[in-house]
Design an enzyme around this catalytic site. Structure first.
Site, PDB file in Angstrom:
ATOM      1  N   PRO A   1      -3.703  10.410   4.985  1.00 56.65           N
ATOM      2  CA  PRO A   1      -2.639  10.738   5.945  1.00 56.65           C
ATOM      3  C   PRO A   1      -1.656   9.583   6.072  1.00 56.65           C
ATOM      4  O   PRO A   1      -2.068   8.449   6.319  1.00 56.65           O
ATOM      5  CB  PRO A   1      -3.398  10.954   7.260  1.00 56.65           C
ATOM      6  CG  PRO A   1      -4.721  10.286   7.095  1.00 56.65           C
ATOM      7  CD  PRO A   1      -5.028  10.261   5.635  1.00 56.65           C
TER       8      PRO A   1
ATOM      9  N   SER B   1      -0.947  13.889   8.391  1.00 58.37           N
ATOM     10  CA  SER B   1      -1.032  13.119   9.641  1.00 58.37           C
ATOM     11  C   SER B   1      -0.502  13.936  10.812  1.00 58.37           C
ATOM     12  O   SER B   1       0.463  14.698  10.669  1.00 58.37           O
ATOM     13  CB  SER B   1      -0.194  11.844   9.488  1.00 58.37           C
ATOM     14  OG  SER B   1       0.045  11.258  10.741  1.00 58.37           O
TER      15      SER B   1
ATOM     16  N   GLN C   1      -5.287  15.418   9.910  1.00 61.87           N
ATOM     17  CA  GLN C   1      -5.719  14.175  10.590  1.00 61.87           C
ATOM     18  C   GLN C   1      -5.261  14.213  12.031  1.00 61.87           C
ATOM     19  O   GLN C   1      -4.079  14.379  12.332  1.00 61.87           O
ATOM     20  CB  GLN C   1      -5.136  12.960   9.867  1.00 61.87           C
ATOM     21  CG  GLN C   1      -5.505  11.620  10.503  1.00 61.87           C
ATOM     22  CD  GLN C   1      -4.468  11.149  11.507  1.00 61.87           C
ATOM     23  OE1 GLN C   1      -3.269  11.352  11.296  1.00 61.87           O
ATOM     24  NE2 GLN C   1      -4.895  10.536  12.599  1.00 61.87           N
TER      25      GLN C   1
ATOM     26  N   TYR D   1      -4.688  12.739  15.822  1.00 58.94           N
ATOM     27  CA  TYR D   1      -4.564  11.779  16.916  1.00 58.94           C
ATOM     28  C   TYR D   1      -4.470  12.620  18.178  1.00 58.94           C
ATOM     29  O   TYR D   1      -3.956  13.748  18.135  1.00 58.94           O
ATOM     30  CB  TYR D   1      -3.276  10.957  16.787  1.00 58.94           C
ATOM     31  CG  TYR D   1      -3.287   9.850  15.768  1.00 58.94           C
ATOM     32  CD1 TYR D   1      -4.329   8.930  15.701  1.00 58.94           C
ATOM     33  CD2 TYR D   1      -2.206   9.688  14.897  1.00 58.94           C
ATOM     34  CE1 TYR D   1      -4.306   7.898  14.774  1.00 58.94           C
ATOM     35  CE2 TYR D   1      -2.174   8.659  13.971  1.00 58.94           C
ATOM     36  CZ  TYR D   1      -3.231   7.765  13.918  1.00 58.94           C
ATOM     37  OH  TYR D   1      -3.202   6.747  13.004  1.00 58.94           O
TER      38      TYR D   1
ATOM     39  N   THR E   1      -9.265   9.843  13.192  1.00 58.54           N
ATOM     40  CA  THR E   1      -9.038   8.416  12.944  1.00 58.54           C
ATOM     41  C   THR E   1      -9.439   7.640  14.192  1.00 58.54           C
ATOM     42  O   THR E   1      -8.920   7.903  15.282  1.00 58.54           O
ATOM     43  CB  THR E   1      -7.553   8.173  12.593  1.00 58.54           C
ATOM     44  OG1 THR E   1      -7.246   8.937  11.420  1.00 58.54           O
ATOM     45  CG2 THR E   1      -7.273   6.706  12.316  1.00 58.54           C
TER      46      THR E   1
ATOM     47  N   ARG F   1       2.957  -4.707  14.074  1.00 56.28           N
ATOM     48  CA  ARG F   1       3.595  -4.843  12.754  1.00 56.28           C
ATOM     49  C   ARG F   1       4.833  -5.696  12.958  1.00 56.28           C
ATOM     50  O   ARG F   1       5.870  -5.204  13.396  1.00 56.28           O
ATOM     51  CB  ARG F   1       3.940  -3.467  12.188  1.00 56.28           C
ATOM     52  CG  ARG F   1       2.880  -2.401  12.515  1.00 56.28           C
ATOM     53  CD  ARG F   1       2.113  -1.868  11.375  1.00 56.28           C
ATOM     54  NE  ARG F   1       0.956  -1.111  11.856  1.00 56.28           N
ATOM     55  CZ  ARG F   1       0.952   0.199  12.131  1.00 56.28           C
ATOM     56  NH1 ARG F   1       2.036   0.934  11.942  1.00 56.28           N
ATOM     57  NH2 ARG F   1      -0.146   0.786  12.557  1.00 56.28           N
TER      58      ARG F   1
ATOM     59  N   LYS G   1     -12.606   8.597  10.142  1.00 49.90           N
ATOM     60  CA  LYS G   1     -11.849   7.619   9.346  1.00 49.90           C
ATOM     61  C   LYS G   1     -11.602   6.354  10.164  1.00 49.90           C
ATOM     62  O   LYS G   1     -11.161   6.446  11.317  1.00 49.90           O
ATOM     63  CB  LYS G   1     -10.505   8.234   8.938  1.00 49.90           C
ATOM     64  CG  LYS G   1      -9.541   7.289   8.239  1.00 49.90           C
ATOM     65  CD  LYS G   1      -8.323   8.058   7.751  1.00 49.90           C
ATOM     66  CE  LYS G   1      -7.304   7.179   7.064  1.00 49.90           C
ATOM     67  NZ  LYS G   1      -6.461   6.407   7.968  1.00 49.90           N
TER      68      LYS G   1
ATOM     69  N   SER H   1     -12.353   2.443   6.170  1.00 52.89           N
ATOM     70  CA  SER H   1     -10.900   2.243   6.190  1.00 52.89           C
ATOM     71  C   SER H   1     -10.530   1.250   7.269  1.00 52.89           C
ATOM     72  O   SER H   1     -11.119   1.255   8.358  1.00 52.89           O
ATOM     73  CB  SER H   1     -10.207   3.592   6.486  1.00 52.89           C
ATOM     74  OG  SER H   1      -8.815   3.415   6.691  1.00 52.89           O
TER      75      SER H   1
ATOM     76  N   HIS I   1      -7.200   1.147   7.918  1.00 50.94           N
ATOM     77  CA  HIS I   1      -5.852   1.670   8.133  1.00 50.94           C
ATOM     78  C   HIS I   1      -4.839   0.945   7.227  1.00 50.94           C
ATOM     79  O   HIS I   1      -3.686   0.736   7.588  1.00 50.94           O
ATOM     80  CB  HIS I   1      -5.456   1.504   9.605  1.00 50.94           C
ATOM     81  CG  HIS I   1      -4.674   2.651  10.172  1.00 50.94           C
ATOM     82  ND1 HIS I   1      -5.205   3.534  11.077  1.00 50.94           N
ATOM     83  CD2 HIS I   1      -3.409   3.067   9.978  1.00 50.94           C
ATOM     84  CE1 HIS I   1      -4.285   4.417  11.429  1.00 50.94           C
ATOM     85  NE2 HIS I   1      -3.177   4.162  10.759  1.00 50.94           N
TER      86      HIS I   1
ATOM     87  N   ARG J   1      -3.187  -2.199   8.758  1.00 56.59           N
ATOM     88  CA  ARG J   1      -2.107  -1.989   9.736  1.00 56.59           C
ATOM     89  C   ARG J   1      -2.592  -2.085  11.173  1.00 56.59           C
ATOM     90  O   ARG J   1      -1.798  -1.991  12.096  1.00 56.59           O
ATOM     91  CB  ARG J   1      -1.473  -0.607   9.510  1.00 56.59           C
ATOM     92  CG  ARG J   1      -0.903  -0.443   8.123  1.00 56.59           C
ATOM     93  CD  ARG J   1      -0.631   1.019   7.787  1.00 56.59           C
ATOM     94  NE  ARG J   1       0.526   1.574   8.438  1.00 56.59           N
ATOM     95  CZ  ARG J   1       1.774   1.414   8.029  1.00 56.59           C
ATOM     96  NH1 ARG J   1       2.021   0.685   6.966  1.00 56.59           N
ATOM     97  NH2 ARG J   1       2.778   1.982   8.677  1.00 56.59           N
TER      98      ARG J   1
ATOM     99  N   GLY K   1      -7.780   1.805   1.118  1.00 58.03           N
ATOM    100  CA  GLY K   1      -7.291   0.457   1.391  1.00 58.03           C
ATOM    101  C   GLY K   1      -7.088  -0.342   0.123  1.00 58.03           C
ATOM    102  O   GLY K   1      -8.047  -0.667  -0.577  1.00 58.03           O
TER     103      GLY K   1
ATOM    104  N   ILE L   1      -5.759   0.324  -2.786  1.00 53.33           N
ATOM    105  CA  ILE L   1      -5.892   0.879  -4.139  1.00 53.33           C
ATOM    106  C   ILE L   1      -4.527   0.995  -4.812  1.00 53.33           C
ATOM    107  O   ILE L   1      -3.663   1.734  -4.366  1.00 53.33           O
ATOM    108  CB  ILE L   1      -6.641   2.224  -4.088  1.00 53.33           C
ATOM    109  CG1 ILE L   1      -8.087   1.910  -3.748  1.00 53.33           C
ATOM    110  CG2 ILE L   1      -6.500   2.995  -5.401  1.00 53.33           C
ATOM    111  CD1 ILE L   1      -8.987   3.059  -3.564  1.00 53.33           C
TER     112      ILE L   1
END
Ligand SMILES: Cc1cc2nc3c(=O)[nH]c(=O)nc-3n(C[C@H](O)[C@H](O)[C@H](O)COP(=O)(O)O)c2cc1C
Length: 396
Positions: free
Chosen positions: A90, A119, A140, A142, A168, A177, A265, A287, A289, A292, A321, A323
């Site tokens: 996602p 997502s 996914q 939230y 997640t 960020r 996740k 994961s 993320h 992030r 992560g 890849i």
């Protein structure tokens, strides 16, 4: 059509040899703030860098003088047949990268025979995304907007034919960020002229992206987070995430409305993996993320052995992560991942060239995986195991 025509004029996709080439093409097409939204990580970006770097610590143990005339990349995840051992992760706001970005990426995923994960924070309606792919799709979740809003979306996802729900669990608050701050994300999203002016050049200097952006309706909203007064606006996302932390206790009501498999996740340690299994997860994704969220956690490939051991074969373990090469995929499978999820690898392709760019990203990974397996002397995904890699002794 216009986009595809322009792409062919600009370049032949085969000129992009690796994912790093697609990343550079994305950087050339996107305004700085959009590129950095994809490319960046949290805080000092230690985990972001480490995710990819740590694959170098894993080394191969090939069997040579073995003939591997054909390489079968097929596998299954949760019983779903896949033509390749990777799934699309996602990736929120993909519609900012390319017009109707989620639909474009989903179409490629289905075409190559894998799963697209949508997502919650997407710019396209979940129904339209499902319609655009001939393959399976996962949703996914939230809990933005609260439980009732999420429950209504889960219901829509179920009726539309999404086959698994990804929950997640690593997003209690949005990671810091730093690049977003430097690029003026706040000022840009305020849509007020005066604060925006110092940041305007990054858009003016990318006329092709700007034209595509306006053609696609301008700043996207989140049509899968339907608040009482309409879809959630773009600017509200950080606050919405903070107000909607998922906890283990949420699994109970989610399981009541979503009868299908749930994929957890954002698992970093063995204890959480065991907890996820005990709470009824059908699969877990190791994961962070993509670096992030919490900076300073280990690379996922480093965490994988502990989690595989903790789960002890009770559910399928996936990993994402860092890849960027097929060799990374093969290393993760050797260390016990059932399959991997790719995030930025396809997002760079989408941002660089839409459908053709995503297709090029998966072609690169698929060819890499095939070549790596032939050089290892393995002809099928189920033939890959721990005996084909070495890890540093302190990992054991
Ligand atoms: C631009 C971007 C947006 C993302 N949005 C989401 C999201 O909405 N939900 C989610 O669970 N993960 C999200 N992720 C994380 C990915 O699902 C995945 O865990 C991560 O990208 C894997 O690392 P990689 O990009 O190095 O492959 C996002 C990642 C990126 C790069």
């Amino acid at each position: 059509m216009m986009c595809r025509g322009r792409w062919h004029k600009v370049a032949d996709a085969s000129r992009f040899i690796n994912i790093a080439d697609l990343r550079r093409a994305a950087e050339r097409r996107l305004p700085r703030s959009v590129f950095d939204y994809i490319d960046g990580g949290a805080d000092g970006e230690v985990t972001l860098r480490e995710n990819t770097r740590a694959f170098d610590d894993v080394t191969f143990r090939p069997r040579c003088a073995v003939e591997v005339p054909a390489c079968d990349l097929r596998t299954t995840v949760l019983g779903t047949p896949l033509a390749v051992p990777f799934i699309f992760a996602p990736v929120g706001s993909s519609r900012m990268f390319w017009p109707r970005g989620e639909e474009v990426a989903a179409r490629v995923a289905g075409r190559i025979g894998t799963i697209y994960s949508l997502s919650t924070l997407s710019g396209c309606r979940l129904e339209d995304v499902k319609k655009s792919t001939p393959g399976p799709a996962w949703y996914q979740l939230y809990l933005c907007g609260g439980r009732d809003v999420a429950a209504a979306t889960v219901q829509r996802a179920r009726e539309t034919g999404y086959s698994a729900l990804i929950l997640t669990i690593d997003t209690a608050v949005s990671g810091l960020r730093e690049r977003d701050f430097r690029n003026g994300a706040k000022a840009i999203l305020s849509r007020k002229l005066v604060p925006l002016l110092p940041h305007a050049w990054q858009f003016v200097s990318r006329p092709r992206w700007l034209a595509d952006f306006y053609r696609d309706g301008g700043l996207m909203k989140f049509p899968n987070v339907m608040l009482p007064d309409g879809p959630m606006p773009y600017a509200d996302v950080a606050a919405a995430l903070e107000q909607s932390t998922v906890t283990w206790s949420d699994l109970k009501w989610i399981r009541e409305i979503w009868k299908g498999p749930i994929v957890i996740k954002g698992v970093h340690i063995g204890d959480d993996a065991r907890r996820a299994v005990d709470e009824g997860a059908a699969a877990i994704v190791v994961s962070n993320h993509g670096g992030r969220q919490l900076d300073g956690v280990p690379a996922t490939i480093r965490s994988l052995p502990e989690i595989v051991q903790a789960v002890d074969g009770r559910v399928e373990v996936l990993l994402d992560g860092g890849i960027r090469r097929g060799g990374h995929v093969v290393k993760a499978l050797c260390l016990g991942a059932r399959a991997v999820l790719i995030g930025r690898a396809y997002a760079y392709g989408l941002a660089a060239a839409g459908d053709a760019g995503v297709q090029r990203a998966v072609d690169i990974l698929r060819a890499d995986i095939t070549r790596t397996m032939k050089l290892l002397g393995v002809g099928s995904i189920e033939g890959l195991d721990r005996s084909y890699v070495d890890v540093p002794s302190h990992w054991e």
